[in-house]
Structure formats: structure tokens, C-alpha cells
Write a protein that holds these residues in place. Structure first.
Motif, PDB file in Angstrom:
ATOM      1  N   ALA A  21       0.755  -1.219   0.089  1.00 18.77           N
ATOM      2  CA  ALA A  21      -0.056   0.017  -0.058  1.00 18.77           C
ATOM      3  C   ALA A  21       0.927   1.383   0.056  1.00 18.77           C
ATOM      4  O   ALA A  21       0.471   2.281  -0.205  1.00 18.77           O
ATOM      5  N   GLU A  33      -9.551   9.816   2.480  1.00 19.03           N
ATOM      6  CA  GLU A  33      -9.301   8.139   2.242  1.00 19.03           C
ATOM      7  C   GLU A  33      -9.730   7.385   3.797  1.00 19.03           C
ATOM      8  O   GLU A  33     -10.269   6.405   3.873  1.00 19.03           O
ATOM      9  N   SER A  43     -15.119   2.376   7.239  1.00 18.28           N
ATOM     10  CA  SER A  43     -14.621   0.986   7.278  1.00 18.28           C
ATOM     11  C   SER A  43     -14.675   0.440   8.563  1.00 18.28           C
ATOM     12  O   SER A  43     -15.071   1.027   9.624  1.00 18.28           O
ATOM     13  N   GLN A 110      -6.690  -2.100   5.723  1.00 21.66           N
ATOM     14  CA  GLN A 110      -6.784  -2.231   4.474  1.00 21.66           C
ATOM     15  C   GLN A 110      -6.524  -0.824   3.816  1.00 21.66           C
ATOM     16  O   GLN A 110      -6.953   0.208   4.284  1.00 21.66           O
ATOM     17  N   GLY A 112      -6.825   0.037  -0.682  1.00 24.32           N
ATOM     18  CA  GLY A 112      -6.928  -0.824  -1.749  1.00 24.32           C
ATOM     19  C   GLY A 112      -7.250  -1.853  -1.778  1.00 24.32           C
ATOM     20  O   GLY A 112      -7.775  -2.633  -1.024  1.00 24.32           O
ATOM     21  N   ARG A 113      -6.208  -2.882  -2.569  1.00 20.79           N
ATOM     22  CA  ARG A 113      -6.337  -4.329  -2.430  1.00 20.79           C
ATOM     23  C   ARG A 113      -5.498  -5.074  -1.291  1.00 20.79           C
ATOM     24  O   ARG A 113      -5.752  -6.167  -0.999  1.00 20.79           O
ATOM     25  N   ALA A 114      -4.679  -4.198  -0.835  1.00 15.93           N
ATOM     26  CA  ALA A 114      -3.658  -4.701   0.278  1.00 15.93           C
ATOM     27  C   ALA A 114      -4.592  -4.712   1.471  1.00 15.93           C
ATOM     28  O   ALA A 114      -5.222  -3.648   1.795  1.00 15.93           O
ATOM     29  N   GLN A 115      -4.379  -5.856   2.055  1.00 12.30           N
ATOM     30  CA  GLN A 115      -5.105  -5.853   3.604  1.00 12.30           C
ATOM     31  C   GLN A 115      -4.362  -6.997   4.452  1.00 12.30           C
ATOM     32  O   GLN A 115      -3.771  -7.867   3.895  1.00 12.30           O
ATOM     33  N   ARG A 116      -4.636  -6.690   5.704  1.00  9.30           N
ATOM     34  CA  ARG A 116      -4.127  -7.592   6.816  1.00  9.30           C
ATOM     35  C   ARG A 116      -4.898  -7.828   7.858  1.00  9.30           C
ATOM     36  O   ARG A 116      -5.643  -6.704   8.550  1.00  9.30           O
TER      37      ARG A 116
END
Length: 193
Positions: A21, A33, A43, A110, A112-116
């Protein structure tokens, strides 16, 4: 609302814990964001942080370093950032009282597409504290720069909004109300009894 610690926490967690990210984060122009928990787009981590503020009120406050100057710096944020992480960890571990369920609920960082995924807000805080000091320095430099750029952008947008309002040909609401009242009085005064 974009400059409170809950928003900064989300941004810094993404920077520090999601290597994929970092490049997209550097392209941001403002803090939007990392919205507040009361918006529809909030979120799950945003809502969790908002709930955690019952025990860690700092989450809903602006950093002291950002309150009095547009020249916010990473050095000014450093102490508060680490105090915040320590407070969250202490609450999650029940150091001050029985932890709220909020501190024990799994969270996802998170961007974008990155998440943990983390088992709890406390586990997330511990993971953040485990990051090397130089990573924190880079993250805080980035967030300070983003805050400065975001502030300038907001001021430019407000200036455009104000300028557009002043250029409108429409009379102000106050003038419209005054005109209606004056017209009503004239009509009443000239009508036969």
C-alpha cells in the motif's frame, strides 16, 4: 475530522503494515480516504476506533502538533503516536479496567487491495509497536506531509467556494428576506381598508 488520531491511526497502520500500500498511499492528496466512523463509507476499523475512543479519547482529538501550526512535523507527532499505541495496548490487555469488547474484536487494516487481519485492536497496536523506529519515522514524515498538503487543498477548495458564492448574481438570503418583508409592508400599506 480527517486530522484526528483515529484517521491518522488508519493511515499509519496501512503505511507501516501493508508494504503493497505504500506506493499508492504516497499519491494521496488529502486525508479523505481515512473517513470518520459516522459516515456511510466508514471502514470497520474506523468504526472500531470510534468505539475504542470511549476508553482512549485521544482517538477523537487532533494531534497537538497539528492544532497550532500548518507546519506539522513528524517530530511533533512522534510522542503522541507512541502514547496512543501504548494506551490502546494497555486497554486491550485490561491494564486499567476490564477491556471493552471493542478492543477484542478482530480488525482489518486495508488500503486498496492490500489488507491484513489482526485478532484484535490490541494485537494491531502491538504489531505497530513492533515495527522498527525508522519505519515509524518514515510513516510520520509521510503523514505530516499529507496533512500539510491536505490542509492546503481544503483551503483552496474553500476559497473557490467562497469566491463562487460572492460572484453569484442571486441576492443573499438576508436580502431576499428583507425584500419580501419590505414588499409585504408596501402591499399592506397601499391596500384599501
Amino acid at each position: 475530522q480527517f486530522y484526528v488520531w483515529s484517521a491518522l491511526f488508519q493511515a499509519l497502520a496501512a503505511w507501516l503494515l501493508l508494504p503493497a500500500a505504500v506506493a499508492p498511499l504516497t499519491t494521496l492528496e488529502d486525508m479523505r480516504e481515512f473517513n470518520s466512523a459516522d459516515s456511510e463509507e466508514a471502514s470497520s476499523i474506523s468504526r472500531t476506533l470510534y468505539a475504542a475512543a470511549k476508553r482512549v479519547p485521544m482517538l477523537l482529538r487532533m494531534p497537538t502538533a497539528a492544532r497550532y501550526t500548518a507546519n506539522v512535523s513528524s517530530d511533533g507527532l512522534w510522542t503522541e503516536w507512541h502514547a496512543l499505541l501504548t494506551s490502546i495496548t494497555a486497554e486491550a490487555e485490561g491494564a486499567t479496567s476490564k477491556p471493552l469488547q471493542t478492543f477484542l474484536t478482530p480488525v482489518i487494516v486495508q488500503f486498496g487491495r492490500a489488507q491484513r487481519r489482526f485478532g484484535s485492536l490490541g494485537a494491531l497496536s502491538i504489531a505497530l509497536q513492533a515495527e522498527p523506529a525508522e519505519h515509524h519515522e518514515h510513516a510520520l514524515e509521510w503523514i505530516a506531509d499529507l496533512m500539510r498538503r491536505s490542509t492546503k487543498l481544503v483551503h483552496r477548495e474553500l476559497g473557490r467556494f467562497r469566491g463562487a458564492a460572492e460572484r453569484r448574481d442571486e441576492p443573499s438570503l438576508l436580502a431576499q428576506i428583507g425584500g419580501t418583508r419590505a414588499g409585504a409592508r408596501t402591499l399592506t400599506d397601499s391596500s384599501p381598508l
